[in-house]
Structures are given as C-alpha cells and as structure tokens.
Design an enzyme around this catalytic site. Structure first.
Site, PDB file in Angstrom:
ATOM      1  N   SER A 230       0.801  -1.226   0.000  1.00 42.31           N
ATOM      2  CA  SER A 230       0.000   0.000   0.000  1.00 42.31           C
ATOM      3  C   SER A 230       0.832   1.274   0.000  1.00 42.31           C
ATOM      4  O   SER A 230       0.300   2.366  -0.227  1.00 42.31           O
ATOM      5  CB  SER A 230      -0.945   0.010   1.211  1.00 42.31           C
ATOM      6  OG  SER A 230      -1.962  -0.952   1.054  1.00 42.31           O
TER       7      SER A 230
ATOM      8  N   TYR B 204      -2.705  -2.972 -10.842  1.00 37.44           N
ATOM      9  CA  TYR B 204      -2.712  -2.628  -9.414  1.00 37.44           C
ATOM     10  C   TYR B 204      -1.866  -3.616  -8.610  1.00 37.44           C
ATOM     11  O   TYR B 204      -1.079  -3.227  -7.742  1.00 37.44           O
ATOM     12  CB  TYR B 204      -4.154  -2.608  -8.906  1.00 37.44           C
ATOM     13  CG  TYR B 204      -4.265  -2.556  -7.402  1.00 37.44           C
ATOM     14  CD1 TYR B 204      -3.904  -1.422  -6.685  1.00 37.44           C
ATOM     15  CD2 TYR B 204      -4.731  -3.666  -6.692  1.00 37.44           C
ATOM     16  CE1 TYR B 204      -4.000  -1.380  -5.302  1.00 37.44           C
ATOM     17  CE2 TYR B 204      -4.840  -3.634  -5.310  1.00 37.44           C
ATOM     18  CZ  TYR B 204      -4.471  -2.493  -4.621  1.00 37.44           C
ATOM     19  OH  TYR B 204      -4.563  -2.458  -3.254  1.00 37.44           O
TER      20      TYR B 204
ATOM     21  N   LYS C 239       0.544   3.434  -3.057  1.00 37.25           N
ATOM     22  CA  LYS C 239      -0.679   4.200  -3.365  1.00 37.25           C
ATOM     23  C   LYS C 239      -0.446   5.704  -3.447  1.00 37.25           C
ATOM     24  O   LYS C 239      -0.879   6.350  -4.416  1.00 37.25           O
ATOM     25  CB  LYS C 239      -1.762   3.865  -2.339  1.00 37.25           C
ATOM     26  CG  LYS C 239      -2.241   2.424  -2.414  1.00 37.25           C
ATOM     27  CD  LYS C 239      -3.173   2.056  -1.262  1.00 37.25           C
ATOM     28  CE  LYS C 239      -3.602   0.601  -1.352  1.00 37.25           C
ATOM     29  NZ  LYS C 239      -4.414   0.157  -0.195  1.00 37.25           N
TER      30      LYS C 239
ATOM     31  N   VAL D  28       1.086  -3.451   4.225  1.00 37.01           N
ATOM     32  CA  VAL D  28       1.016  -4.717   4.959  1.00 37.01           C
ATOM     33  C   VAL D  28       2.318  -5.504   4.899  1.00 37.01           C
ATOM     34  O   VAL D  28       2.470  -6.512   5.592  1.00 37.01           O
ATOM     35  CB  VAL D  28      -0.152  -5.590   4.437  1.00 37.01           C
ATOM     36  CG1 VAL D  28      -1.486  -4.944   4.746  1.00 37.01           C
ATOM     37  CG2 VAL D  28      -0.003  -5.871   2.953  1.00 37.01           C
TER      38      VAL D  28
ATOM     39  N   TYR E 198      -4.438   3.697   7.621  1.00 33.78           N
ATOM     40  CA  TYR E 198      -5.625   2.853   7.754  1.00 33.78           C
ATOM     41  C   TYR E 198      -6.557   3.406   8.838  1.00 33.78           C
ATOM     42  O   TYR E 198      -6.770   4.621   8.910  1.00 33.78           O
ATOM     43  CB  TYR E 198      -5.233   1.395   8.029  1.00 33.78           C
ATOM     44  CG  TYR E 198      -4.360   0.792   6.958  1.00 33.78           C
ATOM     45  CD1 TYR E 198      -4.742   0.823   5.611  1.00 33.78           C
ATOM     46  CD2 TYR E 198      -3.160   0.160   7.271  1.00 33.78           C
ATOM     47  CE1 TYR E 198      -3.954   0.263   4.623  1.00 33.78           C
ATOM     48  CE2 TYR E 198      -2.361  -0.415   6.280  1.00 33.78           C
ATOM     49  CZ  TYR E 198      -2.773  -0.356   4.969  1.00 33.78           C
ATOM     50  OH  TYR E 198      -1.997  -0.914   3.988  1.00 33.78           O
TER      51      TYR E 198
END
Length: 650
Positions: A274, A402, A277, A472, A454
């Site tokens: 992540s 992705y 992103k 993660v 998060y």
C-alpha cells in the site's frame, strides 16, 4: 654469461653496480648505439634500493656495490659513478643527480684526454657544476649541462642527449605518481565545482540538519528502543508475505539536501504494497490534474477497513489511500498504453523517485496476491456496477496493473529517498530530478496525513502529526515536509495493519523533536528540540522569546520558559536581562515573578553598568524599584545610590 654489446659496457661504465656488467668486453665499432634499457634500469635499481621503492626489474642487484671502478678495454679509462638519489622535492620539483667530486674528476680527465681542443673548457664547466658544496640550483645545472652538451654526449656515450632519456625514464615513476595525483585532484575539483552548493553547506553547517551526527545518535537510541518490541503478527492473507522474518527491522533517513543515515536490515528487499498508493496517486495528479483525478474518487477518510466493500455518498471510492481508490488510480494512469508499456512507464517513474537506489519486481508476490484477490475483484466489480470507472476501462488489466504496483520491490534506503522526494516538493534530493509536481505532492501529503495509516490515521495525525503511509509488508513511509523522508520496515503488524515497530518509532521521534505539524505555534515552549536549528541559533531564539515575553508583559510565556528550564538570567549582546526589560517597561507582575519565583539576581549590570534599579528610577516606575530593593535587603545585597546625571533621562 652472454656476450655484451657496446651498450652493455657503456652501462657498466656509468652504472658499475649492475650484475650483468662485471666482465668487460672488447669495444666494437667507432660509435655506440643508443643506450640500452639496462642503463635506466640500473639507475632506478640503485635509487629504489636506496629509497625502499619497488625494485621492478632488479633481479640480481647487490645493494652493497658502491664506488665500483671498471676499466673500459677500448679506451682504458678507469671510471666510477655513484648511485642516483631522490631528485624531486616539493620545494623545487627539479630533478637532480648527486655526483661526488671524486667521480666528477674521472669524468673531467676522460674529457680532456679524448678531446684536447674543447676538453679544458668542459672541465672548467664541470668543475663549477660538480663542486662539493653545490646547492640544489647547482645540481639542476649539472643536469642541464650534461643534457645540453650534445658534443660531449656524442663523444663520451656515442649518442646525443642520453641523460635526457635517462632522466625521462628515471622520472617516469614519479611522473606517473604525479599524474595520478593530478588526475585525482582534477576529479576532486570537478566534483566540487559540480556540487559547490553542497560543499558550501557542509563547511558552513547550513544543511537542513546542522548537527546531523547528534541527530543520528538519537535515531540510534530510538531504533534500539523499538528493536525490543515483539508485538504484532506478520500479514498472512498473502502467502509470500507470511514468509518474512519477524525480527527484520530497518530504518533509513534521507534529508532534502541528501544527508543519509541507515540502520538495520536496510539492504533486504520488500514489496511496497500500500505504500505505492500515494506515489501512484501523485503521478496521476501530475499527469491529469487534481480536478480530473477527483472526478473519480473522494478525499475523505473512510473510517472503514482499507479493503471494505463500500463507497462514499457520491458513489466513489473515499480516497486514493484505500484499496478501492488505489484501483481507481491504476485505472486512470496511462490507459491508452498497452499493459507492458504501462508497467514500464510506472517502473521508470519509480526509478526516478528512488534516485538510483534498488527497485525491483517480486513476481512471486504478484502471483500470490492475484491468487488471493477475491476482495479486490469484488471491489472492482462493485465500482463498475456503480459506474465509477472511466469509459472503456479494462477491468482485469487494471487489477493486474494494481497488483504489479503493490509488488514493486524496494529497500529501506530506496524508500527513504522516495519519501524525501515528497518532502522536497517532488524533486529528488539525490539527483535533482523534478519527478513530481508541487501540486501533486501537496495533495498527496494532505491525504497521507489524514488517510495514510488505515483505521489509525486519526490517532496518528493527533499524536505524530506528520504525513505517512503504511503497507502490509511492514513498510512505513514517513515525511517531514521540507526536512526529510524516513522509511521504516518491520513485518509484524498491529490490528490496524500498521508496523508495530514503525508506529513506535514515529511516536518516539516526535516526542524528542519538534516535527509535529503544530509544534511551531507562537509562544509554544517545549522540552523538545528542533534539529533543523543550529545550536547557536536555537539559543538566540530562546533568548529572543524570553526578552520579548518580558517586554510584552506575557507572564504565561515566562512561566513556560521557567518550567522548560530556560536560564531566566540570560543576557543579550548588551548585557540586558529579562529583569532589565520588564523594569524598563514597568511590568510589575513580571518583575515580581522574576524576583520571587525565579530568584534572579536583582542587580545585574548591562554593558553601560546600569542595573534594573537604575532603569526603574530613570523611567519612573517606583513600584518596580521597591520590589528590587526589597529583594536586595532579603539577600543582603547593598543597594546602590541613584546614578547622578543619568544619560537615559535626557
């Protein structure tokens, strides 16, 4: 022993210490061919033995042979020649040959005997240049004489200018060394000229972290404190990630002007997950603009899990930091290209962000993630059902893209450079490459601050107050705007999906340094330090704040200074203290607080030998004067009389 050539006995004549020259051979022919290599090798041999240098072609040399006399059977001339000595000094850089008077005498006799016409002139010249008490300038004239007297060379040695050749080769080793040194100095000059700004900053302590060594000491302490944290579990929903070691722990720092420091497993690669992103979002905003990108996604924290099947009230992904928004960003980025070209484009952009640091692709993680992507497929179909995607979006190709972005592999050092690029407004601090636009970076940091951790994003913004993004894989990218980027990596995660050690590190970092976005509020006094401020600048700023608070009558600010350990008797360049300033302004509460609570000296003197009591009398504040005199009486300090003809009254 092989028969010697004319050049062999000639070398024996000049350098009798050579092993091969011990047995003279008859001279053949009226002229001698050019000097053999043995001449120079012999010179270098003897010189090297004297100076402890590498011997080169020196096999068989006897270092004890000195003052050897050999006879030339053709001319029957006894002659000896001494070893060469070191010839280059920093003072003159002139080559020299040290020849003893007895050796030069043989040469003189040789010249007179075989050239009666000009021999005496040459003898007189040699007598001058070979005098026993000659200085270095005279030694250099010896070389010039021998090298320039072509007739003498022709007669004595059979070739013109042999010493020039000898000296050229003799100095070859020194010249090579000087050439190498010159090349290194040239390279250094080039590096300095190309990086003059960095060099000036280094020598003037103008880097963004002036005391970087002291800062790194704190990083060491925080790193070791967090190393003992054994909380959390490694992510298990992606099989490849579950294989990471729980004891992996890496910290890497990169400032906006290129200062770097790393600790731990910084060379162990891991996937971005992540943490890709915000970087991919910044690329999309740079290409298409904020308005276009946010036509397809929101900018609000979701308050939900990062992979939850939900949209906002406009039927859009809440923000680009959760899975739904990141899938949408992948759909927006270069849709006109083929799948291969899209990946190549993004990979190249990430390479620029990393500034040449390691960047790879983990195909195993990619395949593993795609096999376990039921939730992401559900999110994509859910968004397509709600007509979220741009027209003609290829759903499966977008999802593969992705997954590829999440499977890009970096090290902690590469991640630190990426974070520092965001901290530096999109310009890579190592290469100077403007990878991202300022608008894109501003939007990205805003969303990282509010949505990057998060479900812990709100608490993280409250406690740490810095833009960050976790993944993660255990990676955390932390950005201190205009200062530095930090990459933290430790696989064990907490219940929110954030690295346990990473979050602890961020907490301890902000507890020591004024990195929180709101640590710089006016009149905010804290025990934390600002590493961006030089020590002298920091002390000056504290003194300025102290005197300003006294002049303004700000009692609460003075209390904060006192509680934080500020020296309440500190003086400025005129020797003025807070008590001087408060008395001059007639702030009775401040004077009373300084005297009674802070127990400052009631009668400090400035550079004009004036005390606060003099200021109270001069400016007409009798109550302040009474407080000072009362404190003097309590402490047994003699009260000075009023100053006659006080210049301040005028």
């Amino acid at each position: 022993m092989a028969a010697q050539t004319p050049s062999t006995w000639l070398t024996s004549l000049v350098f009798p210490s050579l092993e091969v020259m011990k047995t003279p051979q008859p001279h053949v022919g009226p002229q001698h061919p050019p000097l053999a290599n043995g001449l120079v090798n012999g010179a270098l041999r003897h010189e090297n033995q004297e100076n402890g240098l590498p011997n080169g072609l020196l096999n068989g040399h006897d270092p004890n042979l000195q003052n050897n006399e050999v006879g030339d059977p053709a001319r029957n001339i006894p002659f000896s020649f001494p070893p060469l000595v070191p010839a280059v000094t920093p003072a003159t850089l002139e080559p020299t040959i040290a020849i003893r008077p007895e050796d030069s005498k043989n040469l003189e006799n040789c010249m007179i005997k075989h050239d009666p016409t000009h021999g005496q002139d040459r003898k007189n010249a040699l007598r001058e240049v070979y005098s026993a008490d000659s200085n270095r300038a005279t030694e250099s004239r010896r070389i010039r004489y021998l090298s320039q007297s072509e007739d003498t060379h022709e007669y004595l040695f059979g070739v013109p200018e042999p010493l020039e050749a000898m000296m050229e080769v003799r100095e070859k080793g020194e010249d090579e060394e000087m050439e190498l040194m010159s090349k290194k100095l040239g390279d250094l000059s080039t590096i300095i000229s190309e990086n003059l700004e960095i060099v000036v900053k280094a020598f003037s302590s103008s880097f963004v972290i002036p005391d970087f060594r002291g800062f790194c000491h704190h990083i060491d302490e925080i790193y070791n404190n967090c190393k003992g944290n054994t909380d959390g579990k490694i992510a298990s929903y992606i099989p490849q990630l579950e294989r990471m070691r729980a004891d992996n722990w890496a910290v890497s720092v990169c400032t906006v002007d290129g200062q770097r420091y790393s600790l731990g497993d910084v060379n162990t690669p891991f996937t971005l997950q992540s943490c890709s992103k915000p970087l991919t979002y910044a690329m999309a905003v740079g290409l298409y603009g904020t308005q276009h990108v946010h036509n397809y996604m929101g900018m609000e924290p979701s308050g939900r899990y990062f992979n939850e099947l939900c949209l906002d009230f406009n039927h859009k992904p809440h923000n680009p930091m959760i899975n739904a928004g990141a899938i949408m960003t992948a759909a927006l980025l270069k849709p006109e290209l083929s799948a291969a070209d899209r990946f190549d484009y993004v990979f190249h952009m990430y390479k620029r962000l990393a500034g040449g640091e390691y960047l790879g692709f983990n195909n195993g993680v990619f395949l593993s993630e795609r096999e376990c992507a039921d939730r992401n497929f559900a999110l994509a179909y859910f968004m397509r059902e709600n007509k979220c995607f741009p027209p003609n979006t290829k759903l499966h190709e977008t999802l593969d893209f992705y997954f590829q972005l999440c499977s890009l592999e970096i090290t902690a050092e590469a991640g630190a450079v990426m974070a520092a690029t965001l901290a530096n407004g999109g310009i890579n601090p190592l290469t100077g490459d403007p990878v991202l636009t300022v608008e894109a970076v501003r939007n990205t940091l805003t969303l990282m601050h509010s949505c990057g951790m998060y479900n812990y994003s709100g608490q993280f913004a409250f406690k740490v107050g810095l833009p960050s993004k976790s993944g993660v894989s255990g990676c955390v990218l932390l950005v201190v705007p205009n200062t530095m980027g930090i990459c933290l990596w430790s696989p064990p995660l907490d219940s929110n999906g954030n690295s346990c050690r990473g979050v602890q590190f961020c907490m301890e970092l902000v507890s020591r340094f004024t990195f929180h976005n709101f640590d710089n509020l006016r009149n905010h006094i804290t025990t934390k330090t600002d590493p961006r401020m030089a020590k002298a600048e920091s002390r000056a700023q504290i003194l300025f704040d102290l005197l300003f608070s006294a002049a303004a009558g700000d009692l609460s600010a003075l209390r904060r200074h006192s509680l934080s350990g500020t020296n309440m008797e500190a003086k400025d360049y005129d020797g003025r203290t807070a008590l001087h300033v408060a008395t001059s302004e007639g702030h009775i509460e401040i004077v009373e607080y300084l005297l009674k609570n802070c127990q400052v000296n009631p009668l400090p003197k400035d550079r004009w030998n004036r005390t606060p009591l003099d200021d109270a009398r001069c400016f007409g504040y009798p109550r302040c004067g009474e407080l000072i005199m009362d404190m003097c009486k309590k402490k047994g300090i003699e009260i000075p009389p009023p100053v006659a003809d006080d210049p301040m009254k005028e």
